[in-house]
Design an enzyme around this catalytic site. Structure first.
Site, PDB file in Angstrom:
ATOM      1  N   ARG A  44       0.822  -1.232   0.000  1.00  0.00           N
ATOM      2  CA  ARG A  44       0.000   0.000   0.000  1.00  0.00           C
ATOM      3  C   ARG A  44       0.844   1.266   0.000  1.00  0.00           C
ATOM      4  O   ARG A  44       0.420   2.306   0.538  1.00  0.00           O
ATOM      5  CB  ARG A  44      -0.925   0.049   1.221  1.00  0.00           C
ATOM      6  N   ARG A  88       8.211   7.650  17.501  1.00  0.00           N
ATOM      7  CA  ARG A  88       7.436   8.335  16.470  1.00  0.00           C
ATOM      8  C   ARG A  88       7.989   9.734  16.300  1.00  0.00           C
ATOM      9  O   ARG A  88       8.206  10.456  17.290  1.00  0.00           O
ATOM     10  CB  ARG A  88       5.963   8.388  16.891  1.00  0.00           C
ATOM     11  N   GLY A  90       6.721  12.989  14.375  1.00  0.00           N
ATOM     12  CA  GLY A  90       5.555  13.436  13.621  1.00  0.00           C
ATOM     13  C   GLY A  90       5.364  14.937  13.695  1.00  0.00           C
ATOM     14  O   GLY A  90       6.241  15.668  14.154  1.00  0.00           O
ATOM     15  N   THR A  91       4.207  15.350  13.231  1.00  0.00           N
ATOM     16  CA  THR A  91       3.826  16.758  13.380  1.00  0.00           C
ATOM     17  C   THR A  91       2.581  16.805  14.267  1.00  0.00           C
ATOM     18  O   THR A  91       1.874  15.812  14.397  1.00  0.00           O
ATOM     19  CB  THR A  91       3.502  17.406  12.020  1.00  0.00           C
ATOM     20  N   GLU A 182      -2.103   9.855  16.792  1.00  0.00           N
ATOM     21  CA  GLU A 182      -1.573   8.494  16.999  1.00  0.00           C
ATOM     22  C   GLU A 182      -1.028   8.198  18.399  1.00  0.00           C
ATOM     23  O   GLU A 182      -1.082   7.045  18.861  1.00  0.00           O
ATOM     24  CB  GLU A 182      -0.425   8.211  15.999  1.00  0.00           C
ATOM     25  N   ASP A 205       1.109  23.261  12.988  1.00  0.00           N
ATOM     26  CA  ASP A 205       0.033  24.252  12.855  1.00  0.00           C
ATOM     27  C   ASP A 205      -0.430  24.718  14.236  1.00  0.00           C
ATOM     28  O   ASP A 205      -0.429  23.939  15.198  1.00  0.00           O
ATOM     29  CB  ASP A 205      -1.135  23.713  12.025  1.00  0.00           C
TER      30      ASP A 205
HETATM   31  N1  HPA Z   1      -4.707  18.001  14.752  1.00  0.00           N
HETATM   32  C1  HPA Z   1      -4.487  16.677  14.769  1.00  0.00           C
HETATM   33  N2  HPA Z   1      -3.398  16.136  14.278  1.00  0.00           N
HETATM   34  C2  HPA Z   1      -2.467  16.956  13.755  1.00  0.00           C
HETATM   35  C3  HPA Z   1      -2.641  18.318  13.709  1.00  0.00           C
HETATM   36  C4  HPA Z   1      -3.834  18.857  14.233  1.00  0.00           C
HETATM   37  O1  HPA Z   1      -4.051  20.085  14.212  1.00  0.00           O
HETATM   38  N3  HPA Z   1      -1.548  18.868  13.094  1.00  0.00           N
HETATM   39  C5  HPA Z   1      -0.719  17.838  12.812  1.00  0.00           C
HETATM   40  N4  HPA Z   1      -1.284  16.676  13.195  1.00  0.00           N
END
Ligand code: HPA
Length: 235
Positions: A44, A88, A90-91, A182, A205
């Protein structure tokens, strides 16, 4: 024999796996931080690579978005490929005024609106926490290279697009430093299956301020975070 979602052979993965949601980001880590990395799985397009960092075998694998996706890959990695450590990278989103774009935040624990942990934990509230030793090592290395990290509580949501914006005031009041999709699930499966894990995110963000990082800006804070994760996972 391969698992339903991973077509690597046994032995293709290191016991130490850096994970991130996006397969392209995972390939970026393999290409730019690992030596002699090669692709070990691509079912995938959820890519995984294995290579070396400072002479230690390290793998990097994508987990997709959300707890259900992440838990598929993590369960198969632990049960079939015997992995013992996950970090992990991540963002996440932020809601507090004292957290800014590009800040690196580390989840000591994670609350959630997901039912997954309750489904598994007899409907009780599971306290989803990081591995203490890994958390300490990540913080120690960040200090060593003069990168300010915030350590605290995350909120892991099933809904990237919240239907009730009042939740963000609540999260801010309760000192939530990062919102992702996550971490709470990853922490609970790691307790259940007895592996070490920690989740490190860079703020992409700011939900309250309506700010979002550009693709280029993401890369810089991401590189610091990858270095912290790699230095922590090889210990
Ligand atoms: N919300 C949830 N998960 C995210 C966000 C968010 O604003 N930004 C990056 N991952």
């Amino acid at each position: 024999m391969v698992t339903p979602h991973i077509n690597a052979q046994k032995g293709d993965f290191s016991e130490r796996v850096i994970m991130s949601g996006d397969p392209i980001r995972v390939k970026y880590i393999a290409d730019n931080f690992l030596e002699n990395a090669y692709e070990v799985t691509n079912v995938r397009s959820m890519l995984g690579f294995t290579g070396h960092y400072k002479n230690v075998m390290v793998s990097v694998m994508s987990h997709g978005i959300g707890i259900p996706s992440a838990l598929i890959y993590i369960k198969e990695l632990i049960q079939y490929y015997n992995i013992k450590k996950i970090i992990r990278v991540g963002t996440c989103g932020a809601v507090r005024n004292d957290i800014k774009l590009k800040d690196i935040v580390i989840a000591m624990g994670a609350c959630t609106d997901s039912k997954v942990n309750r489904l598994k934990f007899n409907n009780y509230d599971f306290s989803a926490i990081a591995d203490f030793e890994m958390l300490c090592n990540a913080v120690k290395y960040s200090k060593k290279i003069n990168i300010n990290v915030r350590v605290g509580n995350f909120f892991t949501t099933d809904l990237f697009y919240a239907y009730d914006y009042k939740i963000y005031d609540l999260l801010s009041k309760y000192n939530i430093i990062g919102i992702d999709m996550e971490t709470s699930g990853i922490y609970s499966i790691s307790s259940e299956l007895n592996i070490q894990t920690v989740s490190i995110c860079s703020v992409s963000d700011h939900i309250i301020h309506g700010q979002m990082l550009s693709v280029n800006d993401r890369e810089n804070s991401f590189n610091d975070m990858i270095e912290i994760a790699l230095e922590t996972i090889i210990i």
